[in-house]
Scaffold this active site. Sequence first.
Site, PDB file in Angstrom:
ATOM      1  N   ASP A  12      25.261  40.717  78.202  1.00 43.62           N
ATOM      2  CA  ASP A  12      26.364  40.429  79.118  1.00 43.62           C
ATOM      3  C   ASP A  12      26.601  41.694  79.939  1.00 43.62           C
ATOM      4  O   ASP A  12      26.105  42.774  79.607  1.00 43.62           O
ATOM      5  CB  ASP A  12      27.628  40.081  78.315  1.00 43.62           C
ATOM      6  CG  ASP A  12      28.813  39.758  79.217  1.00 43.62           C
ATOM      7  OD1 ASP A  12      28.656  38.965  80.158  1.00 43.62           O
ATOM      8  OD2 ASP A  12      29.914  40.312  78.992  1.00 43.62           O
ATOM      9  N   GLU A 155      38.504  43.721  79.841  1.00 39.98           N
ATOM     10  CA  GLU A 155      37.603  44.817  79.486  1.00 39.98           C
ATOM     11  C   GLU A 155      38.411  46.064  79.075  1.00 39.98           C
ATOM     12  O   GLU A 155      37.961  46.878  78.286  1.00 39.98           O
ATOM     13  CB  GLU A 155      36.688  45.097  80.674  1.00 39.98           C
ATOM     14  CG  GLU A 155      35.459  45.891  80.393  1.00 39.98           C
ATOM     15  CD  GLU A 155      34.325  45.140  79.675  1.00 39.98           C
ATOM     16  OE1 GLU A 155      33.468  45.826  79.144  1.00 39.98           O
ATOM     17  OE2 GLU A 155      34.304  43.889  79.647  1.00 39.98           O
ATOM     18  N   HIS A 194      34.638  36.715  79.724  1.00 41.60           N
ATOM     19  CA  HIS A 194      35.790  37.562  79.418  1.00 41.60           C
ATOM     20  C   HIS A 194      37.090  36.760  79.250  1.00 41.60           C
ATOM     21  O   HIS A 194      38.066  37.292  78.729  1.00 41.60           O
ATOM     22  CB  HIS A 194      35.995  38.606  80.527  1.00 41.60           C
ATOM     23  CG  HIS A 194      34.989  39.706  80.486  1.00 41.60           C
ATOM     24  ND1 HIS A 194      33.684  39.532  80.866  1.00 41.60           N
ATOM     25  CD2 HIS A 194      35.102  41.001  80.087  1.00 41.60           C
ATOM     26  CE1 HIS A 194      33.031  40.679  80.713  1.00 41.60           C
ATOM     27  NE2 HIS A 194      33.868  41.581  80.249  1.00 41.60           N
TER      28      HIS A 194
HETATM   29  N1  DGL Z   1      30.785  38.509  81.866  1.00 44.34           N
HETATM   30  C1  DGL Z   1      30.781  38.086  83.244  1.00 44.34           C
HETATM   31  C2  DGL Z   1      30.706  36.569  83.339  1.00 44.34           C
HETATM   32  O1  DGL Z   1      30.689  35.870  82.338  1.00 44.34           O
HETATM   33  C3  DGL Z   1      31.947  38.557  84.057  1.00 44.34           C
HETATM   34  C4  DGL Z   1      32.272  39.990  84.108  1.00 44.34           C
HETATM   35  C5  DGL Z   1      31.739  40.748  85.301  1.00 44.34           C
HETATM   36  O2  DGL Z   1      32.204  40.559  86.441  1.00 44.34           O
HETATM   37  O3  DGL Z   1      30.843  41.536  85.054  1.00 44.34           O
HETATM   38  O4  DGL Z   1      30.666  36.074  84.431  1.00 44.34           O
END
Ligand code: DGL
Length: 274
Positions: A12, A155, A194
């Site tokens: 991720d 985050e 997130h």
């Molecule tokens: N983890 C990302 C998603 O699921 C979002 C976070 C980011 O913008 O890096 O889209």
Amino acid sequence: MPDSQLPIGVFDSGMGGLTVLSALAKAMPHEQFIYLGDSARLPYGTKSADTVVRYARQASGELVRRGVKALVVACNTASASALKTLAEDYAPLPVYGVVEPGAQAAASQADSSGVLVLATESTILGGAYQRALLQQNPSLEIYGRACPLWVTLAEQGWVGHQAAALTQHTLEHGLRGFIEVGSRPNTVLLGCTHFPVFRQQIETLVGAGVSVVDSAQTTAAVVAEDLSKHNLLRNASTATHQMQFLATDGVERFRKVGGYFFGGALSHVELVDL
Ligand code: DGL
């Protein structure tokens, strides 16, 4: 075919994918996992598709070099932009994304009032969820809303009771127009890894009668079923559960804050440079 004894690689842009890792570990309790969070380059969601593809290739490359039997792209933004490229790069290694399973989960709950997709700018603008949902049900009403600030709050670990007023205000802003209106969609899809850390607050804001779904469980079910079909699951009698965590920056913060996403303490987090 890959060796069934190898771990499953999961990546991720940051800690969000730990929500998917947690579901994967529950669905496949005898598997070993290597998780990579690209914390040095987060957010992916405000970057161009070309950049996201480049980052996703580098993150996947690191996991593949370490030896994995399958790759789970536990980032909606990377799944939306890079899944096809990664599947081609690493064939015959199985590569799974989270967008189609998320669309499946939402379409199975939605009625004629439709689905509200909450995701990053890149995911909403690229239209991957819209396409995946219409594939599930061509007459589905779909609304999309980019909520980039939610990624930052999550985050930073601003979940639960910490900074409740600011978090609450930012969640309300993201959901503006969908709170307490008569004709709102009956399904809200958390199209960013997130966002599940805010599930309780989101459920309260959208109110009873609205289902809030994410892709973690459906992705885990898809991966478990497919690996089993290809005889790629480990032998339950000899296997031990193991997790390895990698991050591209801020490993100590990653270890501390990651627990909110994973639902339990993280062991050591190794620093990697892509
Ligand atoms: N983890 C990302 C998603 O699921 C979002 C976070 C980011 O913008 O890096 O889209």
